[in-house]
Design a protein around this motif. Structure first.
Motif, PDB file in Angstrom:
ATOM      1  N   TRP A 163       6.822  10.100 -58.162  1.00 13.89           N
ATOM      2  CA  TRP A 163       6.216  11.285 -58.793  1.00 13.89           C
ATOM      3  C   TRP A 163       7.032  12.561 -58.562  1.00 13.89           C
ATOM      4  CZ3 TRP A 163       2.595  10.285 -62.219  1.00 13.89           C
ATOM      5  CH2 TRP A 163       1.865   9.090 -62.095  1.00 13.89           C
ATOM      6  N   ARG A 164       8.187  12.437 -57.940  1.00 12.69           N
ATOM      7  CA  ARG A 164       9.068  13.582 -57.626  1.00 12.69           C
ATOM      8  C   ARG A 164       8.330  14.655 -56.805  1.00 12.69           C
ATOM      9  NH1 ARG A 164       9.622  15.860 -62.004  1.00 12.69           N
ATOM     10  NH2 ARG A 164       8.353  14.420 -63.188  1.00 12.69           N
ATOM     11  N   VAL A 165       7.719  14.180 -55.745  1.00 10.82           N
ATOM     12  CA  VAL A 165       6.980  15.083 -54.862  1.00 10.82           C
ATOM     13  C   VAL A 165       7.823  15.373 -53.613  1.00 10.82           C
ATOM     14  CG1 VAL A 165       4.923  15.294 -53.417  1.00 10.82           C
ATOM     15  CG2 VAL A 165       4.768  14.171 -55.639  1.00 10.82           C
ATOM     16  N   PRO A 166       7.976  16.640 -53.210  1.00  9.77           N
ATOM     17  CA  PRO A 166       8.702  16.948 -51.975  1.00  9.77           C
ATOM     18  C   PRO A 166       8.048  16.297 -50.753  1.00  9.77           C
ATOM     19  CG  PRO A 166       8.371  18.932 -53.269  1.00  9.77           C
ATOM     20  CD  PRO A 166       7.550  17.849 -53.928  1.00  9.77           C
ATOM     21  N   VAL A 167       8.890  15.944 -49.791  1.00  6.39           N
ATOM     22  CA  VAL A 167       8.429  15.259 -48.580  1.00  6.39           C
ATOM     23  C   VAL A 167       8.969  16.011 -47.366  1.00  6.39           C
ATOM     24  CG1 VAL A 167       8.666  13.149 -47.217  1.00  6.39           C
ATOM     25  CG2 VAL A 167       8.477  13.000 -49.698  1.00  6.39           C
ATOM     26  N   THR A 168       8.089  16.388 -46.466  1.00  7.95           N
ATOM     27  CA  THR A 168       8.546  17.083 -45.259  1.00  7.95           C
ATOM     28  C   THR A 168       8.001  16.380 -44.026  1.00  7.95           C
ATOM     29  OG1 THR A 168       8.628  19.179 -46.434  1.00  7.95           O
ATOM     30  CG2 THR A 168       8.540  19.312 -44.044  1.00  7.95           C
ATOM     31  N   ALA A 169       8.909  16.078 -43.093  1.00  7.24           N
ATOM     32  CA  ALA A 169       8.482  15.445 -41.835  1.00  7.24           C
ATOM     33  C   ALA A 169       7.947  16.511 -40.891  1.00  7.24           C
ATOM     34  CB  ALA A 169       9.662  14.723 -41.192  1.00  7.24           C
ATOM     35  N   PHE A 170       6.930  16.136 -40.140  1.00  5.72           N
ATOM     36  CA  PHE A 170       6.337  17.013 -39.124  1.00  5.72           C
ATOM     37  C   PHE A 170       6.104  16.160 -37.890  1.00  5.72           C
ATOM     38  CE2 PHE A 170       2.725  18.452 -36.724  1.00  5.72           C
ATOM     39  CZ  PHE A 170       2.835  19.827 -36.691  1.00  5.72           C
ATOM     40  N   ALA A 171       6.383  16.741 -36.711  1.00  2.00           N
ATOM     41  CA  ALA A 171       6.118  15.942 -35.505  1.00  2.00           C
ATOM     42  C   ALA A 171       5.496  16.826 -34.433  1.00  2.00           C
ATOM     43  CB  ALA A 171       7.390  15.272 -35.041  1.00  2.00           C
ATOM     44  N   GLY A 172       6.327  17.498 -33.615  1.00  2.45           N
ATOM     45  CA  GLY A 172       5.770  18.350 -32.566  1.00  2.45           C
ATOM     46  C   GLY A 172       5.324  19.707 -33.094  1.00  2.45           C
ATOM     47  N   GLY A 173       5.924  20.142 -34.194  1.00  2.00           N
ATOM     48  CA  GLY A 173       5.575  21.451 -34.764  1.00  2.00           C
ATOM     49  C   GLY A 173       6.008  22.624 -33.893  1.00  2.00           C
ATOM     50  N   THR A 174       7.004  22.427 -33.013  1.00  2.00           N
ATOM     51  CA  THR A 174       7.418  23.524 -32.122  1.00  2.00           C
ATOM     52  C   THR A 174       8.664  24.254 -32.618  1.00  2.00           C
ATOM     53  OG1 THR A 174       8.867  22.163 -30.714  1.00  2.00           O
ATOM     54  CG2 THR A 174       6.531  22.231 -30.123  1.00  2.00           C
ATOM     55  N   SER A 175       9.195  23.842 -33.760  1.00  2.00           N
ATOM     56  CA  SER A 175      10.420  24.489 -34.241  1.00  2.00           C
ATOM     57  C   SER A 175      10.128  25.935 -34.622  1.00  2.00           C
ATOM     58  CB  SER A 175      11.007  23.707 -35.410  1.00  2.00           C
ATOM     59  OG  SER A 175      10.029  23.498 -36.399  1.00  2.00           O
ATOM     60  N   LEU A 176      11.179  26.752 -34.657  1.00  2.00           N
ATOM     61  CA  LEU A 176      10.971  28.202 -34.664  1.00  2.00           C
ATOM     62  C   LEU A 176      11.492  28.926 -35.900  1.00  2.00           C
ATOM     63  CD1 LEU A 176      12.038  28.689 -30.931  1.00  2.00           C
ATOM     64  CD2 LEU A 176       9.721  28.867 -31.828  1.00  2.00           C
ATOM     65  N   GLU A 177      12.188  28.253 -36.778  1.00  2.53           N
ATOM     66  CA  GLU A 177      12.844  28.971 -37.877  1.00  2.53           C
ATOM     67  C   GLU A 177      12.295  28.597 -39.256  1.00  2.53           C
ATOM     68  OE1 GLU A 177      14.731  31.506 -37.600  1.00  2.53           O
ATOM     69  OE2 GLU A 177      15.426  31.440 -35.522  1.00  2.53           O
ATOM     70  N   GLY A 178      11.013  28.279 -39.334  1.00  2.00           N
ATOM     71  CA  GLY A 178      10.430  27.954 -40.642  1.00  2.00           C
ATOM     72  C   GLY A 178      10.931  26.620 -41.148  1.00  2.00           C
ATOM     73  N   HIS A 179      10.801  25.587 -40.313  1.00  2.00           N
ATOM     74  CA  HIS A 179      11.398  24.290 -40.633  1.00  2.00           C
ATOM     75  C   HIS A 179      10.511  23.366 -41.456  1.00  2.00           C
ATOM     76  CE1 HIS A 179      14.241  25.194 -37.326  1.00  2.00           C
ATOM     77  NE2 HIS A 179      15.008  24.307 -37.902  1.00  2.00           N
ATOM     78  N   PHE A 180       9.186  23.465 -41.294  1.00  2.00           N
ATOM     79  CA  PHE A 180       8.372  22.358 -41.820  1.00  2.00           C
ATOM     80  C   PHE A 180       7.298  22.782 -42.824  1.00  2.00           C
ATOM     81  CE2 PHE A 180       6.750  23.468 -37.538  1.00  2.00           C
ATOM     82  CZ  PHE A 180       5.486  23.921 -37.870  1.00  2.00           C
ATOM     83  N   GLY A 181       7.425  23.974 -43.388  1.00  2.00           N
ATOM     84  CA  GLY A 181       6.440  24.410 -44.377  1.00  2.00           C
ATOM     85  C   GLY A 181       6.540  23.600 -45.664  1.00  2.00           C
ATOM     86  N   GLY A 182       5.494  23.712 -46.494  1.00  2.00           N
ATOM     87  CA  GLY A 182       5.498  23.041 -47.790  1.00  2.00           C
ATOM     88  C   GLY A 182       6.438  23.745 -48.763  1.00  2.00           C
ATOM     89  N   THR A 183       6.543  23.200 -49.949  1.00  2.00           N
ATOM     90  CA  THR A 183       7.451  23.761 -50.945  1.00  2.00           C
ATOM     91  C   THR A 183       6.686  24.762 -51.805  1.00  2.00           C
ATOM     92  OG1 THR A 183       8.618  21.675 -50.944  1.00  2.00           O
ATOM     93  CG2 THR A 183       9.052  23.134 -52.800  1.00  2.00           C
ATOM     94  N   PRO A 184       7.153  26.015 -51.845  1.00  2.00           N
ATOM     95  CA  PRO A 184       6.413  27.044 -52.578  1.00  2.00           C
ATOM     96  C   PRO A 184       6.142  26.636 -54.026  1.00  2.00           C
ATOM     97  CG  PRO A 184       8.250  28.002 -51.381  1.00  2.00           C
ATOM     98  CD  PRO A 184       8.388  26.522 -51.258  1.00  2.00           C
ATOM     99  N   ARG A 185       4.951  26.895 -54.486  1.00  2.00           N
ATOM    100  CA  ARG A 185       4.499  26.649 -55.862  1.00  2.00           C
ATOM    101  C   ARG A 185       4.468  25.171 -56.239  1.00  2.00           C
ATOM    102  NH1 ARG A 185       7.879  31.077 -56.880  1.00  2.00           N
ATOM    103  NH2 ARG A 185       9.381  29.706 -57.880  1.00  2.00           N
ATOM    104  N   VAL A 186       4.809  24.291 -55.317  1.00  2.00           N
ATOM    105  CA  VAL A 186       4.775  22.858 -55.619  1.00  2.00           C
ATOM    106  C   VAL A 186       3.842  22.141 -54.648  1.00  2.00           C
ATOM    107  CG1 VAL A 186       6.131  20.739 -55.841  1.00  2.00           C
ATOM    108  CG2 VAL A 186       7.158  22.931 -56.469  1.00  2.00           C
ATOM    109  N   GLY A 187       3.958  22.489 -53.359  1.00  2.00           N
ATOM    110  CA  GLY A 187       3.199  21.766 -52.332  1.00  2.00           C
ATOM    111  C   GLY A 187       4.050  20.628 -51.806  1.00  2.00           C
TER     112      GLY A 187
END
Ligand SMILES: Cc1cc2nc3c(=O)[nH]c(=O)nc-3n(C[C@H](O)[C@H](O)[C@H](O)COP(=O)(O)OP(=O)(O)OC[C@H]3O[C@@H](n4cnc5c(N)ncnc54)[C@H](O)[C@@H]3O)c2cc1C
Length: 570
Positions: A163-187
């Motif tokens: 379905w051409r959906v963006p995929v983002t891995a998340f684990a500890g969630g401790t990263s500091l530079e905006g690493h794991f947010g969703g894709t704007p306007r897409v999700g």
């Protein structure tokens, strides 16, 4: 998720600052949330509007793919902001909102046997898309899939590809530079690996260990200790960080001066799900191999943009006795020259950390330390070796630091005292928050050749003073790696901090340094990559990315800058 036991060991003097010693609540992410919840304009969108209002907007919006993706993290009036998609994802075609709903329906079907695995709970979508530790724009995901196995990841990735959906891995969630947010306007799909936290096999004779990617580094070390195995995994980033996230960010920590950083000497092999859904294992378990180039390395620092790591073989190091010493200096230049001589002398140093005068003041007023320190630029040393080596090292380092103007050299008299002294270094973030009650903290890092560190520190301190920014400085000084913890209370101060971070990075680049020594690029540092690495190197990175992920589905918008000399507005 498992709580860091480092926090369980906090001494009673800290109780008044910490919510409780309940394992869940002592998780660093909980702590960060708890501190921020004391701030009137906390950007907790879900809390602010309530779950039901979010659910209503979800339905009213009629488009799951768009849900939440228009929220940007900030403070005060900046709480809600429409995001402009990073330009480098604009040439990719992603799922429409209808297609996103079809993908979610297909995920539910694929995981029908374990229905809780697929979630569109608004609070969870928000928690997995936004970080309390980052002030870069963020967006919610459309759906979270809490995976338990490599096969689960493959299933989700194949549906994403269809379905051409963006995929983002998340684990500890401790990263500091905006690493794991969703894709704007897409999700997009957040693949949450925090339940993949099993240690699969410990091979003591080979000094290695196989674990799932969501395993926290503290859990590994506690398990080895509990089993009386005299080995440990030396990479030590933020409390709660996981092996997959540590590979993803190319992390390091206080032990880097002795053991180096997240390179494939420590990650012997990795099992990775590629954007196509294919599963590869990068190498076998042999300690070394020259069978072709190092594919494990490809995924280190890739921030989930090339593959999702599901299993890793880690090399372990002998766990040696350690002790801690603290010493004060008249200034950072003398402290740095002492470090250079101490390291070059071959002294058995495992860690050496610089805490500036402001940081020492913060430690004192935070109430987290039983000791009251002189409020001067200070070095915290950790020595390692046999009892005799520890004694000899302490004596040798004392001589060196005193030659460079160090005073008050104080060596821990017991293991407990050593742990307590080191805890004062480790809780730097939370101590800093005590400097300005109610403030929030932007943490960032840069790294320069060690001899240039004083120039970086002085230039930065001068700049911060000129702009009225309260901050502390904390450095892995043995590597020239410098962290600034910058406090702000409102939008105006946040913008001042943002400007100071930008100037700090430029200063580091001018000193032949890097925009990040260990935190990674995410959204926050990508605009500097062309200047730092050059067009050829960034072009090569993009070529590799396009070859492995032609649809641009894995963590879009992060890491790769758009075009040379383009300052992107996130
Ligand atoms: C108090 C504090 C102190 C810190 N100190 C340090 C320090 O000393 N040194 C240091 O280096 N960092 C430090 N950090 C930053 C942070 O701990 C590291 O960046 C850490 O490596 C992130 O790991 P994580 O599991 O939390 O990853 P996450 O935040 O969950 O993810 C980080 C990135 O990796 C990707 N990712 C996650 N899991 C996978 C996977 N399985 N496969 C592929 N990609 C994946 C994500 O998509 C994202 O891009 C600190 C943070 C805090 C809050």
């Amino acid at each position: 998720m498992r709580a860091s036991s480092k926090f369980l060991r906090i001494r009673p003097s800290c109780d008044r600052l910490l919510p409780s010693l309940n394992p869940t609540r002592t998780n660093p992410r909980f702590l960060a949330r708890n501190f921020s919840s004391q701030i009137p304009n906390s950007p907790k969108i879900a809390g602010k509007f309530g779950t039901s209002a979010l659910a209503l907007s979800l339905v009213a919006g009629g488009a799951l793919g768009y849900y939440g993706s228009q929220f940007s993290q900030g403070v005060g009036s900046a709480d809600l902001k429409e995001l402009h998609g990073p330009p480098n994802i604009s040439n990719k075609k992603y799922a429409s909102s209808d297609e996103m709903m079809s993908a979610i329906a297909e995920l539910r079907e694929a995981f029908a046997a374990t229905p809780d695995v697929v979630s569109t709970d608004p609070n969870l979508l928000h928690a997995r898309g936004f970080s309390e530790n980052s002030y870069h724009p963020a967006s919610s995901h459309s759906v979270v899939v809490e995976v338990h196995s490599t096969e689960d990841v493959v299933k989700a990735v194949k549906i994403a590809g269809k379905w051409r959906v963006p995929v983002t891995a998340f684990a500890g969630g401790t990263s500091l530079e905006g690493h794991f947010g969703g894709t704007p306007r897409v999700g997009g799909i957040c693949i949450d690996l925090s339940n993949m936290n099993k240690i699969i096999q410990i091979n003591e004779a080979d000094s290695d260990l196989i674990c799932q990617a969501g395993t926290q580094w503290e859990h590994i070390n506690e398990t080895l200790k509990e089993k009386d195995i005299p080995l440990f995994f030396p990479l030590d980033p933020g409390p709660g960080a996981t092996v997959g996230g540590m590979m993803g960010t190319g992390c390091s920590g206080t032990n880097a001066v002795r053991y180096g950083t997240a390179k494939s000497e420590w990650f012997l092999n990795a099992t990775v799900v590629l954007p196509s859904g294919e599963v590869i294992k990068t190498r076998r378990r042999a300690r070394k191999s020259s069978a072709g180039w190092d594919t494990t390395k490809l995924f280190i620092g890739a921030e989930g943009t090339l593959g999702i790591v599901t299993e890793v073989t880690l090399r372990l190091a002998p766990r040696l006795p350690t002790t801690v010493a603290v010493v004060q200096f008249p200034n950072v230049r003398l402290a740095t020259s002492a470090v250079a001589e101490a390291l070059n002398s071959g002294a058995s140093i495992q860690c050496v950390e610089l805490l500036d005068d402001q940081m020492m003041k913060a430690v004192n007023i935070s109430g987290m330390s039983a000791v009251t320190y002189p409020e001067k630029d200070s070095l915290f040393f950790k020595f390692q070796g046999s009892p005799q080596t520890l004694k000899d090292t302490a004596a040798a380092v004392k001589r060196i630091v005193e030659k460079h103007g160090g005073t008050g050299f104080s060596l821990a008299k017991s293991d407990k005292e050593a742990d307590d002294l080191w805890a004062n270094r480790k809780y730097g973030l939370w101590s800093t928050m005590a400097l300005v009650p109610g403030a929030r903290c932007w943490t960032t890092d840069v790294c320069v050749p060690i001899s240039r560190l004083p120039d970086l520190v002085y230039g930065t301190k001068k700049d911060l003073a000129e702009h009225g920014i309260t901050s502390t400085i904390l450095g892995h000084v043995g590597d020239g790696n410098f962290h600034a913890l910058l406090l702000f209370r409102n939008d105006e101060e946040l913008e001042a901090v943002r400007g100071a971070v930008h100037r700090m990075v430029q200063r580091a680049l001018d000193l032949d340094g890097t925009c990040t020594g260990e935190h990674g690029v995410g959204l926050g540092k990508k605009e500097y990559l062309y200047e730092e690495l050059g067009e050829g190197t960034v072009g090569l990175m993009k070529t590799v990315k396009d070859a492995i992920d032609p649809l641009g589905l894995f963590n879009p918008g992060k890491l790769y800058p758009d075009a040379p000399n383009t300052k992107e507005s996130h």
